[in-house]
Scaffold this active site. Sequence first.
Site, PDB file in Angstrom:
ATOM      1  N   ARG A   1      -7.607  -0.108  -6.593  1.00 26.60           N
ATOM      2  CA  ARG A   1      -7.805   0.950  -5.591  1.00 26.60           C
ATOM      3  C   ARG A   1      -7.990   2.278  -6.338  1.00 26.60           C
ATOM      4  NH1 ARG A   1      -4.188   1.199  -0.401  1.00 26.60           N
ATOM      5  NH2 ARG A   1      -6.084   2.219   0.324  1.00 26.60           N
TER       6      ARG A   1
ATOM      7  N   GLN B   1      -1.994   2.210  10.110  1.00 26.38           N
ATOM      8  CA  GLN B   1      -0.702   2.196   9.401  1.00 26.38           C
ATOM      9  C   GLN B   1       0.390   2.886  10.216  1.00 26.38           C
ATOM     10  OE1 GLN B   1      -3.638   2.934   7.989  1.00 26.38           O
ATOM     11  NE2 GLN B   1      -3.678   2.467   5.817  1.00 26.38           N
TER      12      GLN B   1
ATOM     13  N   ASN C   1      -5.121  12.660   1.032  1.00 22.76           N
ATOM     14  CA  ASN C   1      -4.262  11.716   1.774  1.00 22.76           C
ATOM     15  C   ASN C   1      -5.145  10.917   2.726  1.00 22.76           C
ATOM     16  OD1 ASN C   1      -1.619  10.653   2.398  1.00 22.76           O
ATOM     17  ND2 ASN C   1      -1.744  11.711   4.347  1.00 22.76           N
ATOM     18  N   LYS C   2      -4.555  10.063   3.489  1.00 17.13           N
ATOM     19  CA  LYS C   2      -5.264   9.169   4.411  1.00 17.13           C
ATOM     20  C   LYS C   2      -6.260   9.930   5.279  1.00 17.13           C
ATOM     21  CE  LYS C   2      -5.140   5.654   4.541  1.00 17.13           C
ATOM     22  NZ  LYS C   2      -6.144   4.815   3.851  1.00 17.13           N
TER      23      LYS C   2
ATOM     24  N   ARG D   1       0.870  -1.172   0.000  1.00 16.04           N
ATOM     25  CA  ARG D   1       0.000   0.000   0.000  1.00 16.04           C
ATOM     26  C   ARG D   1       0.909   1.225   0.000  1.00 16.04           C
ATOM     27  NH1 ARG D   1       2.430   1.694   3.705  1.00 16.04           N
ATOM     28  NH2 ARG D   1       0.898   3.354   3.898  1.00 16.04           N
ATOM     29  N   GLY D   2       0.296   2.414   0.012  1.00 16.90           N
ATOM     30  CA  GLY D   2       1.091   3.637  -0.164  1.00 16.90           C
ATOM     31  C   GLY D   2       1.144   3.939  -1.663  1.00 16.90           C
ATOM     32  N   ALA D   3       0.855   5.191  -2.012  1.00 16.96           N
ATOM     33  CA  ALA D   3       0.670   5.526  -3.427  1.00 16.96           C
ATOM     34  C   ALA D   3       1.845   5.096  -4.324  1.00 16.96           C
ATOM     35  CB  ALA D   3       0.400   7.029  -3.553  1.00 16.96           C
TER      36      ALA D   3
ATOM     37  N   ASP E   1      -1.820  10.845  -1.688  1.00 14.18           N
ATOM     38  CA  ASP E   1      -2.195   9.826  -2.679  1.00 14.18           C
ATOM     39  C   ASP E   1      -2.563  10.436  -4.023  1.00 14.18           C
ATOM     40  OD1 ASP E   1      -2.817   8.572   0.109  1.00 14.18           O
ATOM     41  OD2 ASP E   1      -2.569   6.936  -1.323  1.00 14.18           O
TER      42      ASP E   1
HETATM   43  O1  MRU Z   1      -4.420   3.256   2.379  1.00 15.72           O
HETATM   44  P1  MRU Z   1      -2.935   3.414   2.272  1.00 15.72           P
HETATM   45  O2  MRU Z   1      -2.187   2.786   3.396  1.00 15.72           O
HETATM   46  O3  MRU Z   1      -2.425   2.982   0.920  1.00 15.72           O
HETATM   47  O4  MRU Z   1      -2.721   4.985   2.373  1.00 15.72           O
HETATM   48  C1  MRU Z   1      -1.417   5.497   2.302  1.00 15.72           C
HETATM   49  C2  MRU Z   1      -1.358   6.959   2.529  1.00 15.72           C
HETATM   50  O5  MRU Z   1      -2.354   7.610   2.723  1.00 15.72           O
HETATM   51  C3  MRU Z   1      -0.019   7.616   2.393  1.00 15.72           C
HETATM   52  O6  MRU Z   1       0.050   8.744   3.212  1.00 15.72           O
HETATM   53  C4  MRU Z   1       0.176   8.045   0.931  1.00 15.72           C
HETATM   54  O7  MRU Z   1      -0.006   6.972   0.067  1.00 15.72           O
HETATM   55  C5  MRU Z   1       1.501   8.645   0.706  1.00 15.72           C
HETATM   56  S1  MRU Z   1       2.714   7.381   0.639  1.00 15.72           S
HETATM   57  C6  MRU Z   1       4.230   7.993   0.352  1.00 15.72           C
END
Ligand code: MRU
Length: 365
Positions: free
Chosen positions: A90, A201, A252-253, A53-55, A242
């Site tokens: 996603r 996370q 973002n999250k 996960r993470g963009a 993201d």
């Molecule tokens: O749902 P996730 O864990 O994929 O969400 C991740 C985030 O929101 C991060 O802050 C974002 O992807 C930036 S990662 C460098």
Amino acid sequence: MKVNGTPFRTIWAEDGGRRVRIIDQTRLPHDFVLVDLTTLDQAAVAIRDMWVRGAPLIGATAAWGMALAMAADPSDAGLARAFDRLVATRPTAVNLRWALEDMRARLAPLAPSGRFDAACARAAAICEEDVEINRRIGEHGVALIEAVAARKSGPVNILTHCNAGWLATVDWGTATSPIYQAAARGIALHVWVDETRPRNQGAHLTAWELAGAGIPHHLIVDNAGGHLMQRGEVDLVIVGTDRTTATGDVCNKIGTYLKALAARDCGVPFHVALPSPTIDWRIRDGLAEIPIEARSGDEVAFVHGRGADGAAARVRISPEATPCANPAFDVTPARLVTGLITERGLCPATAEGLAALFPDLAGGA
Ligand code: MRU
């Protein structure tokens, strides 16, 4: 970054690209488990179910997913099927679509016999580029930390949300890259780690990363950040993103927006680490145009952890019949963002600021 002294990235290929290895992030922080992906389907499930996960890492995994698909079926139909399967995993992180469109544009003109090799080469390049982008984000962002360190005694207190660390990228992380580079320069630091409900996370991943790197930190509940900012215990907020619009709205999250509001009220600088593949040049209004992923309510109703017996446990925290809503991301309007930290330098969260740094990309929307 290192895990128990051994350098790791979050994704890499073996067997000439026919086997892609990832860290199963659903098993952290308690178990460090590597998983092999050998099919398109496995790559799609790994993204959808958040083993990765993470963009930026979602984009890198999608690129390798295309390569795995080309090993099995490099026809035009196979290419289209792989794109459609992966892009649906996603919706919010634009790096997914960015990587898939990049791969498709390069592979489609080739004869099917050449597509697997080309896909492997491009997927590997996307990973290398991600590492370099994040390293440069750190080089630029460290100036913000140095500036705080120069005017105060004691550690620089940074608050971060979710995991925008090396586990969210191929290496370095985005929000954590300036932190790692500041630590390497001997700057005293302390990180407030938002737990980041519902999937935690921060608790599972960022806390594990920072402990591994020896960086002082405290895990806090998501609701504590405003209180700490009011008391002057946060010098700087740095988060990831993201998807960021061409005008600087930051998605973002979930919970990021509330941190930005508190930061604005308390006069705490709120910065966003932004790799250029996370910019969606096609859109200008984050609230209206960014699709917000709605995940299962079970992520709200249950928490995962390790029981007193040391075994993995999943515990329900709400009444059986309680309906749960689970929007996974929110949008922080550009007006609440102090600045963006990109691989080309720092800029204001405005259309002009982004276009000045990325004139080659800004016009191509
Ligand atoms: O749902 P996730 O864990 O994929 O969400 C991740 C985030 O929101 C991060 O802050 C974002 O992807 C930036 S990662 C460098």
